[in-house]
Design a protein around this motif. Structure first.
Motif, PDB file in Angstrom:
ATOM      1  N   ALA A   8       4.376  -3.216  -3.266  1.00 25.35           N
ATOM      2  CA  ALA A   8       3.354  -3.898  -2.469  1.00 25.35           C
ATOM      3  C   ALA A   8       1.921  -2.933  -2.264  1.00 25.35           C
ATOM      4  O   ALA A   8       0.981  -3.282  -2.396  1.00 25.35           O
ATOM      5  N   MET A   9       2.420  -1.466  -1.729  1.00 22.33           N
ATOM      6  CA  MET A   9       1.341  -0.704  -1.650  1.00 22.33           C
ATOM      7  C   MET A   9       0.545  -0.425  -2.886  1.00 22.33           C
ATOM      8  O   MET A   9      -0.914  -0.328  -2.876  1.00 22.33           O
ATOM      9  N   LEU A  10       1.248  -0.346  -4.206  1.00 27.05           N
ATOM     10  CA  LEU A  10       0.657   0.033  -5.338  1.00 27.05           C
ATOM     11  C   LEU A  10      -0.330  -1.075  -5.871  1.00 27.05           C
ATOM     12  O   LEU A  10      -1.475  -0.878  -6.211  1.00 27.05           O
ATOM     13  N   ARG A  11       0.165  -2.373  -5.382  1.00 31.03           N
ATOM     14  CA  ARG A  11      -0.644  -3.496  -5.629  1.00 31.03           C
ATOM     15  C   ARG A  11      -1.844  -3.491  -5.232  1.00 31.03           C
ATOM     16  O   ARG A  11      -2.799  -3.909  -5.652  1.00 31.03           O
ATOM     17  N   CYS A  19      -3.392  -3.898  -9.527  1.00 34.40           N
ATOM     18  CA  CYS A  19      -2.298  -4.394 -10.509  1.00 34.40           C
ATOM     19  C   CYS A  19      -1.833  -5.805 -10.251  1.00 34.40           C
ATOM     20  O   CYS A  19      -1.767  -6.292  -9.070  1.00 34.40           O
ATOM     21  N   ASP A  20      -1.131  -6.442 -11.129  1.00 36.40           N
ATOM     22  CA  ASP A  20      -0.480  -7.663 -10.810  1.00 36.40           C
ATOM     23  C   ASP A  20       0.830  -7.302 -10.072  1.00 36.40           C
ATOM     24  O   ASP A  20       1.335  -6.327  -9.989  1.00 36.40           O
ATOM     25  N   ASP A  21       1.196  -8.463  -9.338  1.00 36.39           N
ATOM     26  CA  ASP A  21       2.502  -8.486  -8.889  1.00 36.39           C
ATOM     27  C   ASP A  21       3.773  -7.762  -9.432  1.00 36.39           C
ATOM     28  O   ASP A  21       4.547  -6.954  -9.046  1.00 36.39           O
ATOM     29  N   ALA A  22       4.122  -8.287 -10.789  1.00 33.79           N
ATOM     30  CA  ALA A  22       5.242  -7.968 -11.385  1.00 33.79           C
ATOM     31  C   ALA A  22       5.224  -6.415 -11.643  1.00 33.79           C
ATOM     32  O   ALA A  22       6.092  -5.645 -11.517  1.00 33.79           O
ATOM     33  N   THR A  23       4.070  -6.161 -12.045  1.00 27.31           N
ATOM     34  CA  THR A  23       3.802  -4.612 -12.550  1.00 27.31           C
ATOM     35  C   THR A  23       3.787  -3.488 -11.532  1.00 27.31           C
ATOM     36  O   THR A  23       4.564  -2.604 -11.470  1.00 27.31           O
ATOM     37  N   GLY A  24       3.380  -4.143 -10.057  1.00 31.76           N
ATOM     38  CA  GLY A  24       3.488  -3.269  -9.058  1.00 31.76           C
ATOM     39  C   GLY A  24       4.947  -3.117  -8.676  1.00 31.76           C
ATOM     40  O   GLY A  24       5.396  -2.008  -8.180  1.00 31.76           O
ATOM     41  N   SER A  81      -2.911   6.043  -7.906  1.00 36.73           N
ATOM     42  CA  SER A  81      -2.344   4.929  -6.948  1.00 36.73           C
ATOM     43  C   SER A  81      -0.858   5.256  -7.028  1.00 36.73           C
ATOM     44  O   SER A  81       0.069   5.249  -5.896  1.00 36.73           O
ATOM     45  N   VAL A  82      -0.200   5.451  -8.295  1.00 33.28           N
ATOM     46  CA  VAL A  82       1.145   5.611  -8.324  1.00 33.28           C
ATOM     47  C   VAL A  82       1.562   6.969  -7.936  1.00 33.28           C
ATOM     48  O   VAL A  82       2.587   7.194  -7.118  1.00 33.28           O
ATOM     49  N   ALA A 106       4.520   9.956  -3.533  1.00 31.85           N
ATOM     50  CA  ALA A 106       4.591  10.718  -2.416  1.00 31.85           C
ATOM     51  C   ALA A 106       4.721  10.325  -1.299  1.00 31.85           C
ATOM     52  O   ALA A 106       5.688  10.797  -0.442  1.00 31.85           O
ATOM     53  N   VAL A 107       4.309   8.958  -1.004  1.00 33.46           N
ATOM     54  CA  VAL A 107       4.750   8.419   0.346  1.00 33.46           C
ATOM     55  C   VAL A 107       6.069   8.095   0.248  1.00 33.46           C
ATOM     56  O   VAL A 107       6.819   8.446   1.006  1.00 33.46           O
ATOM     57  N   THR A 108       6.800   7.713  -0.748  1.00 37.83           N
ATOM     58  CA  THR A 108       8.177   7.104  -0.888  1.00 37.83           C
ATOM     59  C   THR A 108       8.994   8.515  -0.936  1.00 37.83           C
ATOM     60  O   THR A 108      10.180   8.302  -0.188  1.00 37.83           O
TER      61      THR A 108
END
Length: 360
Positions: free
Chosen positions: A115-118, A123-128, A278-279, A284-286
């Motif tokens: 959700a954060m990446l989206r 990007c779209d839901d599936a990619t994120g 963004s990735v 880094a957060v994860t």
């Protein structure tokens, strides 16, 4: 029409795979020796990974055949399986609840990171979702394609995640282990202390057969899980065939390092900069959240903090279990946590995505 000159030898041409693999092998070996000289953790993987990645991103034509990656996975899976004696399995059984908790945490962490990446990258839901799911890169790419994600971006995200994890966590764990935690003493050691040639040949045969069988059944990570399960079963039954020679384990790390590093092509560099940034931020957060969770788990379980950091990190089975082996931490614990997570994620990722999408 030309006529061949029988007195002139035909020029020898190597197959295309060897023309890209042999230079990668030479570069990886030199880089591994350099890492040994610099005393880095996991030199036989970190050196090949970063050297081939940098060379490929600069335009070098390097590659690794599938067989090299599978040979590396076989060596690591077999070596890890030899740790699982009956007492070790009994000790792991007492930690099943903590393993289940860690798996649930990893799944929730991946969904939150998706959700954060989206939001960060647009990007779209599936990619994120599939880009940040903590699972094997190849399995997540396959699932991503089925659900309409941009497969190239999902694969790029997992490559970047593995590089960030391998490039930081082994160093951090070794530094902390020598600055406050104390050196990790792994109470779990393989039963077979020596190399026995006849036993080694039998071990190679039965573990390779298991890998080929699982691959035929199209199960994920067949060349890690198949040998690991067979070596585990033999060890748990007290059957001591042989340990793997150290050169086999080092070669396995080198092959895996090359396979990971050669994913970083010039095309990877030109992937949308905002998306890759963004990735990196989400990864880094994860990693930080997983580290905090690991320290809490170490306090509750009494296990070594370094062992728990590796067990709950967003890395892969081979990379984190190898780090545990090199640093003399709890190899079976780390392996059990990562194998459990991989199995659950691979089996449940489809329903998880559908549930995640309903929330958005």
């Amino acid at each position: 029409m030309g006529v061949l000159n029988p007195g002139r030898p035909l020029p020898l041409r190597l197959p295309a795979t060897l023309r890209t693999f042999l230079p990668a092998l030479a570069l990886a070996f030199v880089a591994a020796e350099a890492c040994i000289a610099l005393d880095t953790p996991l030199p036989w993987m970190i050196g090949p990974l970063f050297s081939t990645a940098i060379a490929c991103m600069l335009g070098a034509r390097l590659g690794a055949p599938v067989q090299a990656r599978e040979a590396g996975q076989w060596a690591i899976g077999t070596a890890l399986g030899l740790y699982f004696s009956a007492p070790v399995l009994a000790a792991l059984a007492r930690n099943l609840a903590w393993i289940a908790l860690a798996v649930a945490f990893a799944i929730c962490l991946g969904m939150a990171a998706g959700a954060m990446l989206r939001r960060l990258s647009g990007c779209d839901d599936a990619t994120g979702f599939f880009a940040m799911a903590v699972g094997g890169a190849s399995e997540m790419a396959v699932q991503a394609e089925r659900h309409g994600a941009v497969v190239e971006r999902v694969a790029a995200a997992h490559s970047l995640r593995i590089m960030m994890v391998v490039g930081t966590i082994p160093f951090a764990v070794r530094w902390w282990s020598s600055h406050g935690w104390g050196a990790g003493i792994d109470p779990f050691v393989p039963l077979a202390a020596n190399v026995h040639m006849k036993g080694l040949l039998v071990l190679i045969a039965v573990t390779s057969f298991a890998a080929l069988l699982l691959k035929r059944l199209k199960l994920p990570n067949a060349w890690v899980i198949g040998p690991l399960l067979v070596a585990l079963a033999l060890t748990a039954a007290g059957i001591e065939l042989s340990r793997l020679p150290e050169w086999m384990i080092r070669a396995g790390q080198l092959f895996i390092g090359i396979s990971l590093g050669t994913r970083f092509t010039p095309r990877f560099v030109h992937t949308a900069p905002r998306y890759l940034a963004s990735v990196a931020a989400c990864t880094a957060v994860t990693m930080l959240l997983a580290a905090a969770f690991a320290l809490c788990l170490a306090t509750l379980t009494g296990l070594h903090p370094g062992t728990m950091l590796l067990a709950t990190s967003p890395g892969g089975i081979a990379e984190m279990s190898l780090t545990a082996r090199v640093l003399h931490l709890g190899v079976p614990v780390v392996t059990a946590f990562h194998v459990s997570r991989m199995v659950v994620v691979v089996l449940a990722i489809g329903p998880l995505y559908r549930g995640w999408k309903r929330l958005h």
